[in-house]
Scaffold this active site. Structure first.
Site, PDB file in Angstrom:
ATOM      1  N   GLU A   1      -9.789  13.557   4.586  1.00  0.00           N
ATOM      2  CA  GLU A   1     -10.269  14.509   3.585  1.00  0.00           C
ATOM      3  C   GLU A   1     -10.791  15.788   4.224  1.00  0.00           C
ATOM      4  O   GLU A   1     -10.740  16.859   3.620  1.00  0.00           O
ATOM      5  CB  GLU A   1     -11.366  13.856   2.741  1.00  0.00           C
ATOM      6  CG  GLU A   1     -11.700  14.629   1.480  1.00  0.00           C
ATOM      7  CD  GLU A   1     -12.644  13.868   0.560  1.00  0.00           C
ATOM      8  OE1 GLU A   1     -13.165  14.487  -0.385  1.00  0.00           O
ATOM      9  OE2 GLU A   1     -12.868  12.660   0.787  1.00  0.00           O
TER      10      GLU A   1
ATOM     11  N   HIS B   1       0.613  -7.773  16.765  1.00  0.00           N
ATOM     12  CA  HIS B   1       1.961  -8.318  16.586  1.00  0.00           C
ATOM     13  C   HIS B   1       2.780  -7.490  15.600  1.00  0.00           C
ATOM     14  O   HIS B   1       3.968  -7.743  15.425  1.00  0.00           O
ATOM     15  CB  HIS B   1       1.881  -9.776  16.107  1.00  0.00           C
ATOM     16  CG  HIS B   1       1.067 -10.629  17.013  1.00  0.00           C
ATOM     17  ND1 HIS B   1       1.491 -11.010  18.264  1.00  0.00           N
ATOM     18  CD2 HIS B   1      -0.181 -11.160  16.872  1.00  0.00           C
ATOM     19  CE1 HIS B   1       0.556 -11.747  18.845  1.00  0.00           C
ATOM     20  NE2 HIS B   1      -0.463 -11.850  18.022  1.00  0.00           N
TER      21      HIS B   1
ATOM     22  N   LYS C   1      -7.283  15.846  -9.394  1.00  0.00           N
ATOM     23  CA  LYS C   1      -8.199  15.392 -10.436  1.00  0.00           C
ATOM     24  C   LYS C   1      -7.907  16.072 -11.779  1.00  0.00           C
ATOM     25  O   LYS C   1      -8.062  15.476 -12.842  1.00  0.00           O
ATOM     26  CB  LYS C   1      -9.650  15.656 -10.025  1.00  0.00           C
ATOM     27  CG  LYS C   1     -10.225  14.622  -9.081  1.00  0.00           C
ATOM     28  CD  LYS C   1     -11.700  14.896  -8.831  1.00  0.00           C
ATOM     29  CE  LYS C   1     -12.312  13.823  -7.951  1.00  0.00           C
ATOM     30  NZ  LYS C   1     -13.752  14.073  -7.694  1.00  0.00           N
TER      31      LYS C   1
END
Length: 323
Positions: free
Chosen positions: A157, A178, A292
């Site tokens: 951010e 792995h 938003k």
């Protein structure tokens, strides 16, 4: 028991929909259970004067703590935003703050060899300039996995803007060796790895041999789990180095409130410094504000109607593929 619970709600504006929605549900339940006394079971961490949550807290008589005006959410772990939940979980927050203050003094040095924040920011920036635009935080302790998630947000951010920024992600080793280890060893050369290692473990286990040795592991006799992890990390770093894959280590002598305070402060300051090196503002988040608008518009918020109109009139793909 459901009849005995309390609520801590944290939101500067009170308008963050995920937090606000969850709080409404729990607040309603608290009123059902405790009635007029429900305000004794709810605590708010919010702005000192403005916002929906502040208005609710004042109206209902909730105990409130203040989020400082000049501190953004992702930098707020050492404010009441992080300190109050930490205290609830039994963390010594005085030691947490003391650790941060200790690191603050170290980060005042103008000498990069003596300033951990300068060093970390510079290494990340130089790696990024060399084309390593992905940064992996390898946590060698499952208990610190959430530290990596916190840093993922802090870095992404703060630094992901203006078409710039490395992509951070967290792995836990040896669990992820792995899978991620294969990619880091032989995939594209675009990643730098930061190892977070704790030297001393509270509950370490020492391996003992047995007479059968059916699993062939008697060669580990007398070795502790911590020493095995240390050997695994050093061996992994060497394998990466042979393949021209850079790593750096951040080693905590032990895991406690004091060392956590240090590492929180270190990463916050290093992130700001790295942002300035990139010539971007590490304190704002314009991309968050952009999405938003359309999220609230799609949910029907009246003051976002113009964004809903824009969304509905967007150019759509000619075909949609459904699986």
């Amino acid at each position: 028991i459901e009849e005995h619970f309390s609520i801590g709600v944290i939101s500067k504006s009170g308008g963050t929909i995920e937090t606000a929605l969850a709080f409404r549900l729990f607040q309603d339940r608290a009123k059902e259970v405790y009635g007029k006394e429900h305000n004794n079971y709810i605590l708010a961490v919010t702005d000192k004067a403005n916002g929906k949550l502040k208005e609710i807290a004042d109206k209902e008589g909730y105990k409130s703590y203040v989020i400082p005006d000049n501190v953004g959410g992702r930098y707020s772990v050492l404010t009441p935003v992080g300190l109050i939940p930490a205290a609830v979980f039994g963390v010594d927050i005085h030691e947490l703050v003391a650790g941060a203050k200790y690191m603050k003094e170290l980060c005042k040095s103008p000498n990069i060899l003596e300033n951990p924040a300068y060093m970390y920011a510079t290494l990340q920036y130089l790696s990024y300039k060399r084309g390593r635009n992905i940064s992996a935080m390898a946590i060698w302790s499952k208990s610190l996995e959430s530290l990596g998630f916190w840093y993922d947000q802090l870095s992404a951010e703060s630094l992901g803007k203006d078409g710039k920024g490395r992509v951070p992600f967290t792995i836990v080793d040896t669990r992820d060796l792995h899978s991620r280890g294969q990619e880091l060893q032989e995939g594209e050369e675009n990643t730098v790895v930061t190892n977070i290692f704790v030297e001393k473990s509270v509950n370490d286990i020492t391996f003992k041999s047995n007479s059968e040795n059916a699993d062939g592991l008697n060669y580990l006799d007398g070795k502790s789990i911590k020493s095995m992890l240390s050997g695994a990390m050093e061996g992994t770093n060497y394998a990466y180095a042979k393949a021209n894959r850079p790593t750096m280590n951040i080693v905590l002598p032990e895991l406690n409130a004091f060392t956590l305070g240090q590492i929180f402060y270190l990463f916050e300051i290093a992130t700001v410094i790295e942002g300035y090196m990139m010539n971007i503002n590490p304190m704002d988040q314009p991309g968050v504000e952009a999405y938003k608008k359309f999220m609230f518009a799609n949910l029907g918020r009246e003051d976002m109607k113009k964004y809903k109109d824009e969304f509905d009139n967007r150019v759509k793909p000619e075909e949609e593929f459904l699986i």
